[in-house]
Enzyme design. Structure first.
Site, PDB file in Angstrom:
ATOM      1  N   ASP A  88       0.826  -1.210   0.000  1.00  0.00           N
ATOM      2  CA  ASP A  88       0.000   0.000   0.000  1.00  0.00           C
ATOM      3  C   ASP A  88       0.863   1.264   0.000  1.00  0.00           C
ATOM      4  OD1 ASP A  88       0.768  -0.842   2.669  1.00  0.00           O
ATOM      5  OD2 ASP A  88      -0.419   0.840   3.397  1.00  0.00           O
ATOM      6  N   GLU A  89       0.308   2.309  -0.587  1.00  0.00           N
ATOM      7  CA  GLU A  89       0.830   3.677  -0.498  1.00  0.00           C
ATOM      8  C   GLU A  89       2.326   3.765  -0.818  1.00  0.00           C
ATOM      9  OE1 GLU A  89      -2.295   5.484   2.778  1.00  0.00           O
ATOM     10  OE2 GLU A  89      -0.406   4.647   3.518  1.00  0.00           O
TER      11      GLU A  89
END
EC number: 3.2.1.52
Length: 834
Positions: A323-324
């Site tokens: 993620d991210e």
């Protein structure tokens, strides 16, 4: 007549007896039959445990003793004796996995599970029956229960990177999950702010990467201060916790945060990161926190790390995050750019997909399956066995299932328990305000968007507790977890058609909150509501027998504050605060007194509503008043608000002609300067619902407790154009300043009033409202009566300071004496008391 009264008394007595046997089981069983009879547990009761459950025997016996006060005689095997409690595994019983059958008669207890975990689930039900409010200790009501879970995956994640929780705290958390039939503990062991798992092939991951503070490779963050902060779990610790969880029917899925969120890794081993000429920041403001995809040696390192993880964790999945990711690092890295050219990639999402395909092969090499956040679907196909965790929203779960991946629903909008539980509580807000009722409303399977086969790929539901703001107050981790996890457990276990909030809330408040206390959980109790009308404050308890206390001086009530028993007559209603107390450890947030809504509407038609309300009874003083439009539900936000006008004795005070969506929750400011008791006040506005969708809201009109004088704000620090200095001039609590750089010694922010302001107290707040990130750690506040000469006020304490001026103030200044060790600094509007 006497005979009738006697019959009535007998009837009421029997009714009370039936009510006293209410079992209040959470999560709700699939089938339950109950009789008024009970099994009286003999003082020397025998517990017989199946050999397949032998490793859980100590857990079963200790909890039975704790809940009944009876010391049992324990034997292992398949014996069947009268007046005994028998725990058996029967793989042939016709119920789904993790299911069980519980039969309590007057002569004993028989509990059969489809598997050892099924028996343990039934054991949790048995413990809850013994601890239900109306059940006499030492007895078990006669019941027959057939029960099994709706979903195979019933999980909860705890982040131990940003805040470190010791081994015993983690064990406690696992106990609490097991008590709710949750079967997966997702252990978020690594992130930017700390690596928590010992890796013997890379010792600096914990020798360096597990610690923050002055002189450490990681800077202080999330309230850790200037002292050395951190910790980690040895491999022996982890194996101990894994075995502890297994004895309770809980599997542990570890998470290794890669390739992003890896500042702890690159701080300990800088060569793992990309070599770039320009630092770029992640969404959290971190730099140098991404693995270099183009460095071949990194895959050998990952192989070693994953190998050691599989030696500690027998569970079938390794969660590798995804993620991210700050992909801008790869765009500047020569090795990553060379890999893109070699592979013919046109964007960095393809590079991310390349990375995860390499990781998948490593995970498969060690006989495990890969799991990751929903971003791993970007850039190309993944192995269909890879399990996807849809955190960004339900639509990402739909996408995952349509692509053929096993999917766990974990949408932040419902199951992220780092979110605040009400408007005025500590916690994130980016996903939603999430209270227990909102959690309970979540439905994991979007039936209208998936075929029946695709729906089978929704393996379950999970919650997550990120720990950025769990550093304070004490035991806030427990407050943020329960009873929201109690609601989550029923979503994960019980039949969809049996879900009913009122029924769940009744079981929760009648017996289950006391069970949470018995487990040692400092949970968040439900707040009361306090309304003011005609000089009277009336408080409504959140549930029967709830204990509500109050403070009349604007402070937060304590366990020693006066008990609310009757309506309170007062004109100073603004100073009162009310709070529910279950005990000294478990209480609700404090609530202010609210006036009743001045207007409301509810429509699902295409129509224009012209609303005019006499609100004279609501207005009681001069001051700044705010009109707020509050949709009754998330789905009731259709429509436009326009032409909002306030009249005093039929004379227009102010009008807002522009259109505002109901979804935006409009907040409009009015100034009342000529109030007296004989004045008449009228509110007019128009609701234009242009589509046949639900539009429903209440409208509140309340006086601000603060002054809002005209002010000009300047600073030595460069502002972020999206969060400019002008946000400190609008007195909107939801807007705030963000600088573009960290603060350093000598930096300042100056608030200069057009006219000197008389005030008893001015509060100066830094950081983001309600979840203090980017606060001032070192500094003080100053104030001036003439705008030239300044006097020193309070030093900042966790980002906040106050001044108590003796005459009208011309200016207030924040003076910073040290860096906050973060990527930027934030500040809020002044709170200027009369």
């Amino acid at each position: 007549m006497k005979k009738s009264m006697l019959l009535l008394a007998v009837f009421l007595s029997s009714l009370n007896a039936l009510q006293a046997q209410k079992l209040d089981i959470i999560p709700k069983p699939v089938k339950i039959e109950q009789k008024e009879e009970v099994f009286v547990i003999p003082p020397s009761v025998q517990i017989i445990v199946d050999k397949k459950l032998q490793k859980s025997t100590d857990y079963i016996v200790s909890n039975f003793l704790k809940n009944t006060g009876i010391v049992p005689i324990v034997s292992i095997g398949n014996k069947h004796k009268k007046n005994a409690i028998v725990f058996g595994v029967d793989e042939k019983i016709d119920i789904p996995n993790d299911g069980y059958e519980l039969i309590v008669t007057k002569k004993g207890v028989r509990l059969k599970g489809k598997s050892p975990n099924g028996v343990l689930n039934g054991f949790q039900t048995l413990l809850q029956i013994c601890s239900a409010k109306g059940v006499q200790k030492g007895t078990i009501p006669v019941v027959k229960i057939e029960d099994y879970p709706r979903f195979e995956w019933r999980g909860m994640m705890l982040d131990v990177s940003r805040q470190f929780f010791d081994k015993q705290t983690v064990k406690n958390y696992i106990d609490w999950l097991a008590a709710h039939k949750m079967n997966i503990f997702h252990w978020h062991l690594t992130d930017d702010n700390g690596w928590r798992a010992e890796i013997k092939s890379m010792p600096d991951l914990t020798l360096k990467g597990a610690w923050r503070g002055t002189g450490e490779v990681l800077l202080p963050s999330y309230g850790s201060g200037n002292k050395r902060y951190g910790g980690y779990y040895t491999q022996d610790d982890i194996k101990e916790v894994v075995a502890y969880a297994s004895d309770r029917g809980v599997s542990i899925m570890p998470e290794i945060e890669i390739p992003g969120h890896s500042r702890a890794v690159t701080a300990a081993y800088p060569e793992i990161g990309c070599v770039t000429t320009q630092e770029t920041k992640s969404v959290q403001g971190e730099v140098k926190n991404v693995w270099c995809v183009g460095r071949e040696e990194n895959y050998q390192i990952l192989d070693s790390i994953i190998r050691e993880f599989t030696e500690m964790f027998p569970f079938e999945y390794i969660h590798v995050a995804g993620d991210e990711v700050n992909r801008a690092n790869w765009e500047q890295c020569e090795k990553c750019k060379a890999l893109m050219g070699k592979e013919g990639y046109t964007d960095t999402f393809q590079l991310q997909n390349y990375f995860f395909k390499r990781v998948e092969k490593i995970v498969e090499k060690y006989k495990r399956k890969t799991a990751g956040w929903n971003e791993i679907l970007k850039g190309g196909e993944m192995n269909p066995n890879t399990q996807v965790f849809a955190w960004q929203g339900v639509s990402y779960g739909i996408e995952s299932a349509k692509k053929g991946h096993p999917t766990v629903m974990i949408p932040g909008q419902y199951t992220y328990f780092d979110m605040a539980q009400s408007e005025n509580e500590r916690g994130h807000r980016w996903a939603a305000i999430i209270d227990t009722k909102r959690v309970y409303s979540f439905e994991p399977i979007p039936e209208n968007d998936l075929t029946s086969e695709q729906q089978k790929l929704i393996k379950g539901v999970q919650g997550a507790l990120w720990s950025e703001y769990l550093d304070r107050p004490t035991r806030f981790m427990e407050y943020q977890s329960y009873p929201r996890i109690s609601a989550l457990s029923e979503i994960a276990w019980s039949k969809k058609e049996d879900k009913n909030w009122e029924d769940f809330y009744g079981r929760l408040t009648n017996s289950h909150l006391q069970r949470l206390v018995n487990m040692g959980i400092a949970f968040r109790d439900f707040p009361p509501s306090a309304t003011y009308k005609s000089g009277i404050i009336t408080v409504t308890q959140p549930y029967e027998r709830a204990v509500v206390r109050y403070d009349a001086g604007g402070n937060e009530p304590t366990i020693l504050s006066p008990l609310y028993t009757n309506p309170i007559q007062t004109k100073s209603y603004e100073k009162y605060r009310f709070r529910t107390f279950f005990n000294e450890d478990s209480a609700s947030p404090a609530v202010k007194v609210e006036k009743l809504p001045v207007a409301s509407w509810n429509t699902s038609q295409v129509e224009t509503l012209t609303i005019s309300e006499n609100i004279s009874e609501n207005v009681d003083k001069n001051g700044i008043w705010y009109l707020t439009f509050n949709p009754t539900t998330d789905a009731a936000t259709s429509g436009i608000v326009r032409t909002v006008s306030l009249f005093e004795n039929d004379k227009l005070i102010q009008t807002y002609p522009e259109e505002k969506t109901v979804k935006s929750k409009p907040r409009l400011r009015f100034l009342i300067e000529n109030y007296n008791e004989t004045n008449n006040y009228r509110l007019d506005f128009i609701i234009d619902n242009k589509v046949a969708k639900e539009s429903s809201a209440t409208v509140n009109f309340n006086c601000s407790p603060y002054q809002e004088p005209e002010v000009k704000v300047t600073s030595s620090m460069a502002e972020n154009p999206k969060f400019p200095l002008s946000r400190l001039e609008d007195y909107n609590i939801e807007t705030y300043l963000r600088t573009d750089v960290p603060c350093v010694s000598g930096d300042w922010i100056l608030y200069t009033f057009t006219k000197p302001v008389a005030s008893s107290k001015i509060d100066v707040l830094t950081g983001i409202p309600y979840h203090p990130r980017f606060i001032v750690n070192d500094g003080h506040v100053e104030y001036s009566y003439n705008g030239l000469d300044f006097e020193k006020g309070d030093v900042f304490d966790y980002g906040n300071a106050s001044i108590y001026p003796k005459q009208p103030v011309k200016a207030v200044r924040i003076m910073i004496t040290g860096t906050n060790n973060e990527s930027l600094m934030a500040a809020q509007d002044l709170r200027i008391n009369p």
